[in-house]
Design a protein around this motif. Structure first.
Motif, mmCIF file in Angstrom:
data_model
loop_
_atom_site.group_PDB
_atom_site.id
_atom_site.type_symbol
_atom_site.label_atom_id
_atom_site.label_comp_id
_atom_site.label_asym_id
_atom_site.label_seq_id
_atom_site.Cartn_x
_atom_site.Cartn_y
_atom_site.Cartn_z
ATOM 1 N N VAL A 163 0.802 -1.123 0.163
ATOM 2 C CA VAL A 163 -0.107 -0.012 -0.012
ATOM 3 C C VAL A 163 1.017 1.202 -0.017
ATOM 4 C CG1 VAL A 163 -0.242 -0.076 2.587
ATOM 5 C CG2 VAL A 163 -1.897 1.271 1.225
ATOM 6 N N LYS A 164 2.059 0.952 0.522
ATOM 7 C CA LYS A 164 2.939 2.553 0.697
ATOM 8 C C LYS A 164 3.907 2.194 -0.186
ATOM 9 C CE LYS A 164 5.316 5.471 3.588
ATOM 10 N NZ LYS A 164 5.675 6.384 4.941
ATOM 11 N N ARG A 250 -7.222 6.048 1.780
ATOM 12 C CA ARG A 250 -6.090 5.804 0.711
ATOM 13 C C ARG A 250 -6.001 7.305 0.054
ATOM 14 N NH1 ARG A 250 -2.832 4.619 -1.198
ATOM 15 N NH2 ARG A 250 -2.748 3.035 -2.795
ATOM 16 N N LEU A 351 -9.569 0.375 -6.390
ATOM 17 C CA LEU A 351 -10.129 0.776 -5.067
ATOM 18 C C LEU A 351 -11.693 1.274 -4.752
ATOM 19 C CD1 LEU A 351 -6.953 2.635 -3.357
ATOM 20 C CD2 LEU A 351 -7.979 0.373 -2.713
ATOM 21 N N GLY A 379 -5.716 -2.062 1.645
ATOM 22 C CA GLY A 379 -5.194 -0.744 1.212
ATOM 23 C C GLY A 379 -4.851 -0.778 -0.263
ATOM 24 N N ASP A 380 -4.572 -1.823 -1.022
ATOM 25 C CA ASP A 380 -4.174 -1.981 -2.650
ATOM 26 C C ASP A 380 -5.327 -2.726 -3.397
ATOM 27 O OD1 ASP A 380 -3.236 -4.419 -1.922
ATOM 28 O OD2 ASP A 380 -1.295 -3.698 -1.679
#
Length: 464
Positions: A163-164, A250, A351, A379-380
């Motif tokens: 996600v990051k 997000r 998303l 998150g992704d």
């Protein structure tokens, strides 16, 4: 008609042994049974591999490819053998080529923010070594303690930090690869920017051993962030509410390191496995993490979760408590799989479509009377629905097969992909035309033919 072979198996194996000077060649039935396709699932390719080889040097890998070309034998590249899509099991009469003994960290350069490793290096071991020098390796698949960097490259592994920090492809700077003809080539390099020539590095990442055998990987390292990381959990009415919260987080500017989702069925399985009582809270759990404990960031996270009905949200900066939460997430699969037949899937959604997909999976389970556990890297947009059924049933129930097909079609309809991070392997390779389209599917086969004209590298995998 009688077919006469020019060479016996014994002669081929003898030649193989002459080419593998540092590694080991195994031909005993016990080893081959553990490696062969027929031991994992019923197939027309039932039968044992010809040999299992643990290479220790690039020269061993090149020697195997020489033998494979000479005798027209399939080679199945393998690293730590953790594939979930039957991507590294030996086919009948094939050579299984393992690089797990090529496991040296050749260099960690803090000045250049990179590491150079052999493919058999375990993901978690590289991260630990990097942290000793104030750096870390970002990709964090659930298999981090057991999967190798070579396998991560082959499948473009994702995980909990994607996600990051992105998936494996976002953290690979360069590769050395032995091609089907035995040549070793170097692609990419040590720089963070590269614009010269076609991007062959990214072509090999995710190619699942069908274009070449990775013998060295140069990866990006990141400096350990300043400050204490903050980690926590929050509970939602259901996965749909959780997904709606994640979608807003997000785009909030918070930049979380982890946003992991578990539905109530999964939480109940974990409670049973761990002796915890999380399922008493509500219908879905979000495990979240940010790189530091800046109050504004933590407050914003809580505000957005509260907006979508989160309850019993707790945060911690205590390393031991954070380790327990991470362990909870990593134990998800053994908890769900315990004592049951299972198929775990791997779809990724835009998303904005994550919440509708959560709704669909829940409704599908009720409609088909199936037990479906849903978790994933929310998150992704990466969803891992797992369908389970009784160990007493030796065949996969037709309802399970049909449910998977419906999930795949729904995923594509919503603009997603049916392989987010687990690769294609054997289980999904017939869906290439469906997801990619006929023209792109054809180009994929043309690329394969260019790199492997004899079709000996991991055949019937990735693109069928």
């Amino acid at each position: 008609m009688t077919v006469f072979s020019a060479f016996s198996d014994e002669q081929i194996i003898e030649f193989l042994k002459s080419q593998v000077t540092d590694g080991e060649v195994f031909t005993d039935s016990d080893t081959l049974n553990k490696q062969s396709f027929s031991s994992k699932m019923t197939s027309d390719d039932s039968g044992l591999a010809l040999a299992y080889i643990e290479a220790k040097t690039t020269q061993d890998v090149q020697g195997v490819m020489r033998a494979a070309r000479k005798f027209h034998i399939a080679v199945i590249p393998q690293d730590q053998y953790t594939s979930t899509v039957v991507g590294a099991d030996g086919l009948a009469g094939s050579i299984v080529l393992s690089t797990k003994q090529m496991n040296h960290i050749k260099e960690i350069s803090k000045a250049d923010s990179l590491a150079v490793v052999e493919p058999g290096v375990i993901n978690g071991d590289l991260d630990k070594a990097a942290r000793e020098q104030g750096m870390f390796y970002a990709p964090d698949p659930g298999s981090k303690p057991i999967s190798g960097i070579g396998g991560n490259v082959a499948t473009n592994a994702g995980g909990m930090s994607t996600v990051k920090y992105g998936a494996t492809k976002d953290n690979v700077l360069g590769l050395k690869v032995v091609l089907a003809d035995g040549r070793e080539i170097k692609v990419g390099g040590r720089t963070l920017k590269q614009a010269f020539g076609y991007n062959l590095t990214q072509l090999f990442v995710g190619s699942e051993g069908t274009l070449g055998v990775v013998t060295e990987v140069t990866v990006k390292l990141m400096p350990i962030p300043i400050g204490k990381p903050t980690m926590g959990i929050a509970f939602f009415e259901n996965m749909t509410k959780l997904a709606e919260a994640v979608a807003e987080i997000r785009i909030s500017g918070v930049y979380p390191t982890m946003l992991e989702a578990l539905d109530n069925a999964t939480i109940e399985a974990l409670d049973k496995y761990e002796g915890t009582h999380y399922s008493d809270n509500s219908g879905a759990m979000l495990i979240f993490k940010v790189d530091n404990s800046v109050p504004e960031v933590v407050d914003k996270l809580k505000e957005l979760m509260d907006k979508h009905g989160a309850v019993n949200a707790t945060v911690t900066t205590d390393p031991a408590e954070q380790a327990n939460l991470e362990k909870l997430r990593r134990d998800m699969l053994p908890a769900v799989f315990a004592g049951q037949n299972h198929i775990m899937e791997d779809m990724a959604m835009p998303l904005s479509k994550l919440a509708p997909m959560m709704d669909y999976i829940h409704e599908l389970g009720e409609q088909e009377h199936l037990k479906i556990y849903v978790a994933g890297h929310a998150g992704d947009g990466n969803v891992h629905p797992t369908i389970v059924w009784s160990k007493e049933e030796t065949e996969t129930p037709q309802a399970v097969v049909e449910a998977l097909q419906l999930m795949f079609h729904k995923t594509l309809e919503l603009g997603g992909t049916i392989s987010g991070e687990h690769a294609v392997g054997t289980l999904k390779n017939q869906w290439n035309n469906e997801e990619l389209g006929e023209d792109v599917d054809q180009i994929q086969h043309q690329i394969k033919a260019l790199f492997d004209p004899m079709g000996i590298l991991n055949p019937k995998r990735k693109i069928n």
